[in-house]
Design an enzyme around this catalytic site. Structure first.
Site, PDB file in Angstrom:
ATOM      1  N   SER A   1      42.263  75.023  34.618  1.00 20.73           N
ATOM      2  CA  SER A   1      41.409  74.063  35.322  1.00 20.73           C
ATOM      3  C   SER A   1      41.596  72.676  34.720  1.00 20.73           C
ATOM      4  O   SER A   1      41.262  72.440  33.555  1.00 20.73           O
ATOM      5  CB  SER A   1      39.943  74.478  35.221  1.00 20.73           C
ATOM      6  OG  SER A   1      39.142  73.389  35.630  1.00 20.73           O
TER       7      SER A   1
ATOM      8  N   HIS B   1      44.282  74.655  39.000  1.00 21.56           N
ATOM      9  CA  HIS B   1      42.932  74.828  39.554  1.00 21.56           C
ATOM     10  C   HIS B   1      42.226  73.469  39.518  1.00 21.56           C
ATOM     11  O   HIS B   1      42.042  72.878  38.447  1.00 21.56           O
ATOM     12  CB  HIS B   1      42.156  75.872  38.736  1.00 21.56           C
ATOM     13  CG  HIS B   1      40.795  76.162  39.284  1.00 21.56           C
ATOM     14  ND1 HIS B   1      40.576  77.058  40.314  1.00 21.56           N
ATOM     15  CD2 HIS B   1      39.570  75.663  38.957  1.00 21.56           C
ATOM     16  CE1 HIS B   1      39.283  77.110  40.587  1.00 21.56           C
ATOM     17  NE2 HIS B   1      38.645  76.269  39.784  1.00 21.56           N
TER      18      HIS B   1
ATOM     19  N   ASP C   1      38.971  71.200  40.509  1.00 19.58           N
ATOM     20  CA  ASP C   1      37.534  71.325  40.775  1.00 19.58           C
ATOM     21  C   ASP C   1      36.959  70.055  41.372  1.00 19.58           C
ATOM     22  O   ASP C   1      36.870  69.023  40.702  1.00 19.58           O
ATOM     23  CB  ASP C   1      36.804  71.629  39.465  1.00 19.58           C
ATOM     24  CG  ASP C   1      37.092  73.037  38.979  1.00 19.58           C
ATOM     25  OD1 ASP C   1      36.809  73.983  39.722  1.00 19.58           O
ATOM     26  OD2 ASP C   1      37.601  73.176  37.846  1.00 19.58           O
TER      27      ASP C   1
ATOM     28  N   MET D   1      33.704  68.180  42.850  1.00 22.29           N
ATOM     29  CA  MET D   1      32.231  68.253  42.788  1.00 22.29           C
ATOM     30  C   MET D   1      31.618  67.005  43.408  1.00 22.29           C
ATOM     31  O   MET D   1      32.107  65.899  43.164  1.00 22.29           O
ATOM     32  CB  MET D   1      31.783  68.344  41.327  1.00 22.29           C
ATOM     33  CG  MET D   1      32.400  69.493  40.568  1.00 22.29           C
ATOM     34  SD  MET D   1      31.819  69.495  38.858  1.00 22.29           S
ATOM     35  CE  MET D   1      32.847  70.818  38.193  1.00 22.29           C
TER      36      MET D   1
ATOM     37  N   HIS E   1      39.123  73.977  44.477  1.00 19.96           N
ATOM     38  CA  HIS E   1      37.804  74.618  44.478  1.00 19.96           C
ATOM     39  C   HIS E   1      36.765  73.566  44.840  1.00 19.96           C
ATOM     40  O   HIS E   1      36.441  72.699  44.032  1.00 19.96           O
ATOM     41  CB  HIS E   1      37.565  75.188  43.060  1.00 19.96           C
ATOM     42  CG  HIS E   1      36.220  75.812  42.867  1.00 19.96           C
ATOM     43  ND1 HIS E   1      35.746  76.162  41.618  1.00 19.96           N
ATOM     44  CD2 HIS E   1      35.243  76.159  43.746  1.00 19.96           C
ATOM     45  CE1 HIS E   1      34.540  76.700  41.736  1.00 19.96           C
ATOM     46  NE2 HIS E   1      34.207  76.701  43.018  1.00 19.96           N
TER      47      HIS E   1
ATOM     48  N   MET F   1      33.261  72.358  45.312  1.00 18.86           N
ATOM     49  CA  MET F   1      31.841  72.571  45.016  1.00 18.86           C
ATOM     50  C   MET F   1      31.092  71.439  45.703  1.00 18.86           C
ATOM     51  O   MET F   1      30.522  70.549  45.063  1.00 18.86           O
ATOM     52  CB  MET F   1      31.625  72.567  43.499  1.00 18.86           C
ATOM     53  CG  MET F   1      32.092  73.863  42.855  1.00 18.86           C
ATOM     54  SD  MET F   1      32.356  73.704  41.091  1.00 18.86           S
ATOM     55  CE  MET F   1      34.045  73.127  41.106  1.00 18.86           C
TER      56      MET F   1
ATOM     57  N   MET G   1      32.264  83.121  40.576  1.00 19.51           N
ATOM     58  CA  MET G   1      31.855  82.220  39.489  1.00 19.51           C
ATOM     59  C   MET G   1      31.209  83.043  38.377  1.00 19.51           C
ATOM     60  O   MET G   1      30.237  83.761  38.610  1.00 19.51           O
ATOM     61  CB  MET G   1      30.844  81.179  39.999  1.00 19.51           C
ATOM     62  CG  MET G   1      31.398  80.158  40.977  1.00 19.51           C
ATOM     63  SD  MET G   1      32.871  79.280  40.410  1.00 19.51           S
ATOM     64  CE  MET G   1      32.301  78.574  38.864  1.00 19.51           C
TER      65      MET G   1
ATOM     66  N   GLY H   1      29.667  73.585  37.915  1.00 17.11           N
ATOM     67  CA  GLY H   1      29.325  72.182  37.643  1.00 17.11           C
ATOM     68  C   GLY H   1      29.958  71.633  36.380  1.00 17.11           C
ATOM     69  O   GLY H   1      30.211  70.440  36.285  1.00 17.11           O
TER      70      GLY H   1
ATOM     71  N   GLY I   1      32.684  72.497  32.804  1.00 19.16           N
ATOM     72  CA  GLY I   1      33.559  73.353  32.015  1.00 19.16           C
ATOM     73  C   GLY I   1      32.889  73.714  30.702  1.00 19.16           C
ATOM     74  O   GLY I   1      31.826  73.170  30.353  1.00 19.16           O
ATOM     75  N   GLY I   2      33.469  74.658  29.991  1.00 21.50           N
ATOM     76  CA  GLY I   2      33.018  74.957  28.630  1.00 21.50           C
ATOM     77  C   GLY I   2      31.748  75.777  28.509  1.00 21.50           C
ATOM     78  O   GLY I   2      31.124  75.797  27.441  1.00 21.50           O
TER      79      GLY I   2
ATOM     80  N   ASP J   1      36.207  82.490  37.593  1.00 24.63           N
ATOM     81  CA  ASP J   1      36.126  81.076  37.210  1.00 24.63           C
ATOM     82  C   ASP J   1      34.918  80.817  36.324  1.00 24.63           C
ATOM     83  O   ASP J   1      33.780  80.894  36.783  1.00 24.63           O
ATOM     84  CB  ASP J   1      36.053  80.226  38.489  1.00 24.63           C
ATOM     85  CG  ASP J   1      36.157  78.745  38.195  1.00 24.63           C
ATOM     86  OD1 ASP J   1      36.370  78.358  37.030  1.00 24.63           O
ATOM     87  OD2 ASP J   1      36.030  77.955  39.157  1.00 24.63           O
ATOM     88  N   GLY J   2      35.196  80.491  35.049  1.00 26.09           N
ATOM     89  CA  GLY J   2      34.137  80.074  34.126  1.00 26.09           C
ATOM     90  C   GLY J   2      34.047  80.936  32.889  1.00 26.09           C
ATOM     91  O   GLY J   2      33.863  82.149  32.974  1.00 26.09           O
ATOM     92  N   GLY J   3      34.254  80.298  31.743  1.00 26.01           N
ATOM     93  CA  GLY J   3      34.053  81.001  30.472  1.00 26.01           C
ATOM     94  C   GLY J   3      35.103  82.048  30.146  1.00 26.01           C
ATOM     95  O   GLY J   3      34.856  82.928  29.316  1.00 26.01           O
TER      96      GLY J   3
ATOM     97  N   GLY K   1      39.694  76.636  31.688  1.00 23.01           N
ATOM     98  CA  GLY K   1      39.645  75.204  31.403  1.00 23.01           C
ATOM     99  C   GLY K   1      39.694  74.942  29.918  1.00 23.01           C
ATOM    100  O   GLY K   1      40.745  74.681  29.334  1.00 23.01           O
TER     101      GLY K   1
HETATM  102  C1  DX5 Z   1      33.071  75.050  36.782  1.00 20.70           C
HETATM  103  C2  DX5 Z   1      34.462  74.960  37.346  1.00 20.70           C
HETATM  104  C3  DX5 Z   1      35.456  75.631  36.485  1.00 20.70           C
HETATM  105  C4  DX5 Z   1      35.598  75.061  35.103  1.00 20.70           C
HETATM  106  C5  DX5 Z   1      36.011  76.194  34.189  1.00 20.70           C
HETATM  107  O1  DX5 Z   1      32.162  74.629  37.708  1.00 20.70           O
HETATM  108  O2  DX5 Z   1      34.528  75.548  38.624  1.00 20.70           O
HETATM  109  O3  DX5 Z   1      36.724  75.729  37.123  1.00 20.70           O
HETATM  110  O4  DX5 Z   1      36.512  74.003  35.008  1.00 20.70           O
HETATM  111  O5  DX5 Z   1      36.017  75.738  32.897  1.00 20.70           O
HETATM  112  P1  DX5 Z   1      35.939  76.726  31.649  1.00 20.70           P
HETATM  113  O6  DX5 Z   1      37.134  77.626  31.735  1.00 20.70           O
HETATM  114  O7  DX5 Z   1      35.988  75.802  30.469  1.00 20.70           O
HETATM  115  O8  DX5 Z   1      34.654  77.487  31.755  1.00 20.70           O
HETATM  116 ZN    ZN Z   2      36.580  75.987  39.498  1.00 28.04          ZN
END
Ligand code: DX5
Ligand code: ZN
Length: 215
Positions: A7, A32, A34, A36, A65, A67, A136, A141, A143-144, A174-176, A196
Site C-alpha cells: 500500500s 495498492h 488507497d 480517501m 481501493h 474509501m 478490511m 482510514g 495505515g499502521g 487489507d490492514g495490519g 503498508g
Molecule cells: C487502510 C488502507 C490500507 C492501509 C494498510 O484504510 O485501506 O490499505 O494502507 O496499511 P497497513 O498495512 O499499514 O495496515
Molecule cells: Zn486499502
C-alpha cells in the site's frame, strides 16, 4: 503463493520515484492505492491525479481501493487515470450491483471491500459479478493499525462461499498484515495480502516483500 500488494499510503511522498523503482524491482504483484474522501473515512489521501502518475511509473497491476461515498461519480476518472482494479465499499453503495456494472462496463476488474463489522454473508448475491473481495482487517482510514483477529473467521467463511459456487473471486486482506500473521491469513484462504507499514517502514522493503511472497 499469495499475491503481494504494497500500500503506497505508507510510502515516502517526498520521494515516490524511489519507492516505485523499488516496487518495480521487487516481487510485489500489485500497487495498492488507497483513495480517501474525508467523508466515508476520517482521512483524506489522494485521487485520480496521483494514480495517473503511478500508472506511468509501473506496469504492475494498479489496485485502487476507493474509501469514498458516491464512487459512481469518479469511476470514469479512475479508469482514465489507469486503474486496473476498482474496489468500492459495500457500506458506501446503496446500489452496489449498479456500481459493479459501471466498473465492468468501463473494462476494469471490480472489487467490493467490507468493513470489519460487515458479514461476508452479505456478499452472497454479488460474488458471481465481481473479481475481488477486500476484507478490511482494520477500520479503514489509516495505515499502521493492528490486525483484528476475528478477520480470520471471515476469510474462512468467504473461502467456503467462493469454493461452493466454483468462483474465481480473489480474497484480499487489507490492514495490519505483518510477517508474523501472514501465514495464518493465507492458511485461512486469502489470495492477496495488502501491506503498508510492514513493507515501507521496514529496514529493507524489497526483502520484506520477498519474505511475504515466500510464506
Ligand atoms: C487502510 C488502507 C490500507 C492501509 C494498510 O484504510 O485501506 O490499505 O494502507 O496499511 P497497513 O498495512 O499499514 O495496515
Ligand atoms: Zn486499502
Amino acid at each position: 503463493m499469495a499475491l503481494i500488494a504494497p500500500s503506497l499510503l505508507s510510502a515516502n511522498f517526498l520521494n515516490l520515484e524511489a519507492d516505485c523503482t523499488m516496487l518495480n524491482q521487487s516481487q510485489a504483484d500489485w500497487y495498492h492505492l488507497d483513495v480517501m474522501d474525508g467523508r466515508f473515512v476520517p482521512n483524506i489521501s489522494f485521487g485520480p491525479m496521483l494514480i495517473d502518475f503511478f500508472r506511468k511509473a509501473t506496469s504492475k497491476v494498479c489496485d485502487v481501493h476507493l474509501m469514498i461515498q458516491e464512487p459512481e461519480k469518479y469511476a470514469e476518472a479512475f479508469k482514465k487515470a489507469g486503474a486496473d482494479i476498482l474496489t468500492v465499499h459495500y457500506e458506501a453503495c446503496t446500489h452496489l450491483h449498479r456500481n459493479i456494472q459501471q466498473i465492468k462496463s468501463l473494462e476494469m476488474q471490480a472489487g467490493v471491500a467490507i468493513n470489519p463489522h460487515t458479514p461476508v454473508e452479505l456478499l452472497r448475491d454479488i460474488l458471481q459479478d465481481i473479481d475481488v473481495v477486500c476484507i478490511m482487517s482494520v477500520n479503514p482510514g489509516f495505515g499502521g493499525q493492528s490486525f483484528i483477529p476475528h478477520t480470520l473467521n471471515k476469510i474462512k467463511r468467504l473461502r467456503e462461499m467462493i469454493d461452493e459456487q466454483f468462483l474465481k473471486v480473489k480474497i484480499e486482506i487489507d490492514g495490519g498484515v505483518t510477517l508474523a500473521n501472514a501465514k495464518s491469513i493465507i492458511d485461512a484462504g486469502a489470495d492477496v495480502l495488502v501491506a503498508g507499514n510492514t513493507v515501507f517502514k521496514s529496514a529493507n522493503p524489497m526483502e520484506t516483500i520477498a519474505a511475504l511472497k515466500a510464506i
